[in-house]
Enzyme design. Structure first.
Site, PDB file in Angstrom:
ATOM      1  CD  GLN A  85      28.644  21.085 -10.377  1.00  0.00           C
ATOM      2  OE1 GLN A  85      28.483  22.204  -9.882  1.00  0.00           O
ATOM      3  NE2 GLN A  85      28.477  20.857 -11.662  1.00  0.00           N
ATOM      4  CE  LYS A  89      -4.336  -0.126   0.579  1.00  0.00           C
ATOM      5  NZ  LYS A  89      -5.182  -0.652  -0.508  1.00  0.00           N
TER       6      LYS A  89
END
Ligand code: URC
Length: 300
Positions: free
Chosen positions: A221, A15
């Site tokens: 980065q 679920k």
């Protein structure tokens, strides 16, 4: 089996996104816990797929009910512990279940302040990040990932971006002082699942965000590498860090047509497109667990 026969490969089911709110009302000062929980079981479910034989199928409705019943019986507490408890229940309680993937998002609420006092039972959803966890179980092989998404952060200085190659298509000016903004999605893998998750989560989260603030950034980065490195260098219980950060570009507006200068003060906060900067960091010699990360969608 003849060559060319169809074979059932990997499968899991459960679920998705069970919305769970638990009110703890032992005292007049109520507590609320608000989670979105996904359970997905793995194991011997071949007969259901190939012959429609449901004898092994723990219904997704049962899985949902178990989430609610466990919240009543055991409380919620740390989302990691809650998922580990659910995972154990399914793996130990049903022979055909060998493991699964269990996910929880935690939605934070603050108390509404009335006359400067935090209200006992009225809450407002905060704009904070969403804490997340994924528990990956394969019999006794247990891995816990913790993290968060949607921590929107901005530095109004202390960020540069220059020295990149220029070709016919490059228009981006170099900058030694730009606005750096992102919405951090971070995941980390605990070296061992026996952790005081509620105590350790804010330590890792705060370290990631403090590093974003403190690093003089030469590129997003560079910033995310330093964020991950800070965690791996100071948290022995974290084995691996993964970061996904959209570069929320802030573009300096040209005010010259209006006879105005713009000394890094007025920006267009661009929506799309955005740079998407992602990196995974681990310690040298660490054994990789790609199958665990495969359960985290959309990530390097
Ligand atoms: O931090 C950045 N990294 C990039 O790779 C990049 N590319 C770009 O156009 N702007 C930026 N900023």
């Amino acid at each position: 089996m003849a060559a060319g026969d169809v074979v059932l490969g990997t499968n899991q089911y459960g679920k998705a996104e069970v919305r769970l709110v638990r009110v703890t009302r032992d005292t007049p000062v109520h507590e609320i816990e608000d989670l979105t929980v996904t359970t997905q079981l793995r194991g011997d479910f071949t007969a259901c797929h190939t012959a429609g034989d449901n004898a092994h199928v723990v219904a997704t409705d049962t899985q949902k009910n178990t989430v609610y019943a466990f919240a009543r019986q055991h409380g919620v507490g740390s989302p990691e512990r809650f998922l580990l408890r659910l995972a154990r229940h399914f793996v130990d309680g049903f022979e055909q279940v060998t493991g699964g993937r269990f996910v929880a998002d935690v939605h934070a609420w603050d108390r509404i302040a009335v006359d400067g006092q935090a209200h006992d039972h009225a809450f407002v959803r905060t704009g904070r990040e969403t804490r997340r966890t994924v528990v990956h179980v394969d019999r006794d092989d247990v891995h816990v990932l913790s993290g968060f998404t949607g921590a929107t952060v901005l530095k109004s200085t202390g960020s540069e971006f220059w020295g990149f190659p220029r070709d016919t298509y490059t228009t981006l000016p170099e900058t030694k002082d730009r606005v750096l903004a992102t919405s951090v999605t971070a995941w980390w893998r605990w070296a061992d699942p026996d952790v005081d998750f509620d105590a350790r989560y804010p330590v890792v989260r705060d370290l990631l965000l403090a590093t974003f603030a403190q690093v003089h950034s030469l590129a997003l980065q560079h910033t995310i590498y330093e964020m991950g490195r800070a965690v791996l260098e100071s948290c022995a219980d974290v084995a691996e860090v993964r970061l996904s950060c959209p570069n929320k570009h802030h573009v300096l507006v040209d005010l010259e047509p209006f006879g105005l200068d713009n000394p890094n003060e007025v920006f267009h906060a661009a929506d799309r497109p955005y740079g998407l900067i992602e990196a995974a960091l681990h310690r040298e010699g660490d054994t990789p667990v790609p199958h665990v990360w495969a359960s985290v969608p959309g990530f390097v």
